[in-house]
Design an enzyme around this catalytic site. Structure first.
Site, PDB file in Angstrom:
ATOM      1  N   ASP A   1      -2.061 -32.308  11.817  1.00 17.90           N
ATOM      2  CA  ASP A   1      -2.381 -32.715   9.659  1.00 17.90           C
ATOM      3  C   ASP A   1      -3.372 -31.493   9.481  1.00 17.90           C
ATOM      4  O   ASP A   1      -4.046 -30.841  10.414  1.00 17.90           O
ATOM      5  CB  ASP A   1      -2.351 -34.192   9.632  1.00 17.90           C
ATOM      6  CG  ASP A   1      -3.754 -34.533   9.923  1.00 17.90           C
ATOM      7  OD1 ASP A   1      -3.606 -34.004  11.441  1.00 17.90           O
ATOM      8  OD2 ASP A   1      -4.104 -35.090   9.511  1.00 17.90           O
TER       9      ASP A   1
ATOM     10  N   HIS B   1      -5.172 -31.450  16.352  1.00 16.95           N
ATOM     11  CA  HIS B   1      -4.477 -32.464  14.725  1.00 16.95           C
ATOM     12  C   HIS B   1      -3.257 -31.716  14.375  1.00 16.95           C
ATOM     13  O   HIS B   1      -3.571 -30.363  13.997  1.00 16.95           O
ATOM     14  CB  HIS B   1      -5.436 -32.810  14.067  1.00 16.95           C
ATOM     15  CG  HIS B   1      -6.111 -31.874  13.577  1.00 16.95           C
ATOM     16  ND1 HIS B   1      -5.565 -31.453  12.415  1.00 16.95           N
ATOM     17  CD2 HIS B   1      -7.782 -31.810  13.482  1.00 16.95           C
ATOM     18  CE1 HIS B   1      -6.792 -30.669  11.485  1.00 16.95           C
ATOM     19  NE2 HIS B   1      -7.842 -31.078  12.851  1.00 16.95           N
TER      20      HIS B   1
ATOM     21  N   GLU C   1      -5.994 -36.677  11.724  1.00 14.79           N
ATOM     22  CA  GLU C   1      -7.134 -36.174  11.598  1.00 14.79           C
ATOM     23  C   GLU C   1      -7.640 -36.556  10.183  1.00 14.79           C
ATOM     24  O   GLU C   1      -9.122 -36.956  10.436  1.00 14.79           O
ATOM     25  CB  GLU C   1      -7.214 -35.516  12.778  1.00 14.79           C
ATOM     26  CG  GLU C   1      -9.120 -34.795  13.043  1.00 14.79           C
ATOM     27  CD  GLU C   1      -9.634 -34.260  12.201  1.00 14.79           C
ATOM     28  OE1 GLU C   1     -10.642 -34.915  12.532  1.00 14.79           O
ATOM     29  OE2 GLU C   1      -9.348 -33.634  11.230  1.00 14.79           O
ATOM     30  N   GLU C   2      -7.378 -35.604   9.318  1.00 15.27           N
ATOM     31  CA  GLU C   2      -8.010 -35.680   8.451  1.00 15.27           C
ATOM     32  C   GLU C   2      -8.258 -36.642   7.131  1.00 15.27           C
ATOM     33  O   GLU C   2      -8.930 -36.531   6.199  1.00 15.27           O
ATOM     34  CB  GLU C   2      -7.314 -34.447   7.203  1.00 15.27           C
ATOM     35  CG  GLU C   2      -7.134 -33.139   8.605  1.00 15.27           C
ATOM     36  CD  GLU C   2      -8.426 -32.276   8.693  1.00 15.27           C
ATOM     37  OE1 GLU C   2      -9.569 -33.008   7.900  1.00 15.27           O
ATOM     38  OE2 GLU C   2      -8.585 -30.952   9.022  1.00 15.27           O
TER      39      GLU C   2
ATOM     40  N   GLU D   1     -10.411 -27.136  17.295  1.00 13.76           N
ATOM     41  CA  GLU D   1     -10.987 -27.282  16.451  1.00 13.76           C
ATOM     42  C   GLU D   1     -11.625 -26.019  16.262  1.00 13.76           C
ATOM     43  O   GLU D   1     -12.467 -25.455  17.068  1.00 13.76           O
ATOM     44  CB  GLU D   1     -11.995 -28.483  16.046  1.00 13.76           C
ATOM     45  CG  GLU D   1     -11.273 -29.520  16.341  1.00 13.76           C
ATOM     46  CD  GLU D   1     -11.009 -29.756  14.529  1.00 13.76           C
ATOM     47  OE1 GLU D   1     -10.674 -29.661  13.795  1.00 13.76           O
ATOM     48  OE2 GLU D   1     -10.384 -31.590  14.764  1.00 13.76           O
TER      49      GLU D   1
ATOM     50  N   ASP E   1      -8.131 -24.774  10.269  1.00 16.82           N
ATOM     51  CA  ASP E   1      -8.055 -25.915  10.519  1.00 16.82           C
ATOM     52  C   ASP E   1      -6.926 -26.588  10.611  1.00 16.82           C
ATOM     53  O   ASP E   1      -6.582 -27.175   9.677  1.00 16.82           O
ATOM     54  CB  ASP E   1      -9.557 -26.847   9.508  1.00 16.82           C
ATOM     55  CG  ASP E   1      -9.620 -28.082  10.566  1.00 16.82           C
ATOM     56  OD1 ASP E   1      -8.767 -28.337  11.665  1.00 16.82           O
ATOM     57  OD2 ASP E   1      -9.972 -28.928   9.576  1.00 16.82           O
TER      58      ASP E   1
ATOM     59  N   HIS F   1     -11.054 -26.573   5.467  1.00 17.00           N
ATOM     60  CA  HIS F   1     -10.535 -27.580   3.633  1.00 17.00           C
ATOM     61  C   HIS F   1     -10.415 -26.271   2.706  1.00 17.00           C
ATOM     62  O   HIS F   1     -10.871 -26.603   2.024  1.00 17.00           O
ATOM     63  CB  HIS F   1     -11.170 -28.489   3.749  1.00 17.00           C
ATOM     64  CG  HIS F   1     -11.718 -29.070   5.964  1.00 17.00           C
ATOM     65  ND1 HIS F   1     -11.751 -30.039   5.065  1.00 17.00           N
ATOM     66  CD2 HIS F   1     -10.750 -29.135   5.922  1.00 17.00           C
ATOM     67  CE1 HIS F   1     -11.525 -31.259   6.428  1.00 17.00           C
ATOM     68  NE2 HIS F   1     -10.649 -30.161   7.157  1.00 17.00           N
TER      69      HIS F   1
END
Ligand SMILES: [Zn+2]
Length: 366
Positions: free
Chosen positions: A83, A81, A137-138, A166, A107, A342
């Site tokens: 994003d 991903h 994706e997030e 990932e 990530d 995150h």
């Protein structure tokens, strides 16, 4: 709306042949919070068009798809991903010793960078390659770009194995556990607690349920070299009327995390059996199937061999399960510690970027 051409965004286009550590930093420095991936998708698309050979390239919204059609005996999807979660004062990226810090370093722009670098530098792969760089994706699953591609461009996801970049700490994380929730209710008869013998206490009946849970011996199972550890846990309890009333209803919510060798139906049957014979009612409220690791498939086994057997089970639910639902063995494999995702101090150990690049290059060329 935007009216920039793909290369109008940055002075220096992405250099896919550069060291993937530098490429990671360049990708991190293009902010791309979910729903704001147009710029990074433009740059990735432009770089793929100009710096790879033999790839068919398609743009779908803010996703970029590219694939070789060399007629090789197997096909590998490399998916990532584009994003990130919202920036937390952690851009632009910065190097500090052995780590690259910044939003998306772990990530998962380091994983994206590895895939982009390999697309530009592996010119004679032994597997056909499909690259899937996708958006959103997030955030909520209904917005997930991979779900849109699955619905609209399903042939782009066909493969013998899918690798999602990932963060997985440099391990191949395979499969995922399923999850099942049931509500177990007990009923009784209300009465004044001063004359409790006239009632039938529903909360007391849950005692036997809790005893079964405390005595439960959770299974540990090995599938394709991955160890899955199941868990059966009470996660919520409700009941009671007032301080002087024998309660006539009580409910316990139980969550079963089950290894992927059980189907959802098998999992429910197992949970029913655990509480068999008790004076309670059991109802399933929610279930999601697990995904088998599928590492016996030859294309997946070759990946495990290239990674020197660094394999472990994946516990949480990820986009790996989307591929598993299509019958395609899928793994997470990327640089970065998943626990760093995150965070404000998100970082990736740059040695892992190099190690994952080397392993995947070996896999794609032998
Ligand atoms: Zn991610």
């Amino acid at each position: 709306m935007h009216d920039h051409g793909p290369l109008a965004w940055s002075v220096v286009p992405l250099d896919l042949s550069a060291d993937p550590i530098a490429l990671t930093a360049a990708l991190v420095d293009i902010p791309s919070e979910s729903r704001h991936e147009t710029r990074i998708a433009d740059e990735v698309e432009a770089a793929l068009r100009e710096q790879t050979a033999g790839y068919e390239i398609v743009r779908d919204g803010d996703a970029v798809l590219a694939r070789t059609n060399f007629g090789l005996p197997s096909r590998v999807v490399l998916a990532g991903h584009l994003d990130t979660v919202p920036v937390a004062d952690n851009l632009p990226s910065r190097f500090d010793g052995d780590h690259l810090f910044g939003c998306g370093t772990s990530d998962m722009k380091s994983g994206d960078a590895v895939f982009l670098h390999l697309a530009a530098t592996v010119t004679e792969p032994t597997h056909d390659i499909t690259l899937v760089f996708y958006d959103c994706e997030e955030i909520e699953a209904s917005a997930n770009g991979l779900g849109r591609i699955q619905a609209q461009l399903p042939d782009w996801l066909q493969a013998d194995v899918a690798i999602l970049g990932e963060p997985s700490g440099g391990y191949i994380e395979a499969g995922c556990q399923g999850t099942l929730r049931v509500v177990i209710t007990a009923s009784g008869t209300r009465a004044h607690s001063a004359r409790s013998w006239l009632g039938d206490n529903a909360i007391h009946k849950l005692g036997a349920v809790l005893d079964r849970l405390s005595g439960y011996d959770a299974r540990i199972v090995d599938i394709d070299g991955c160890t899955y550890r199941e868990g059966l846990s009470a996660v919520k309890i409700e009941g009671g009327v007032a301080g002087n009333v024998i309660p006539d209803a009580a409910a316990l919510t139980v969550n079963f995390r089950f290894a992927p060798d059980r189907s959802p139906d098998d999992a429910l049957a197992h949970v029913r059996q655990v509480f068999d014979g008790l004076d309670v009612h059991l109802e399933q409220t929610d279930v999601a199937a697990g995904a088998l690791p599928g590492l016996r498939n030859p294309a997946a086994a070759a990946l495990v061999a290239a990674a020197d057997g660094m394999v472990r089970a994946k516990y949480g639910w990820t986009d790996v399960a989307r591929f598993a639902a299509l019958g395609i063995p899928a793994v997470n494999y990327g640089p970065g510690d998943p626990n760093m995702a995150h965070r404000r101090d998100e970082r990736v150990a740059v040695a892992q970027i190099t190690a994952v690049t080397d392993t995947l290059r070996r896999y794609l060329t032998t």
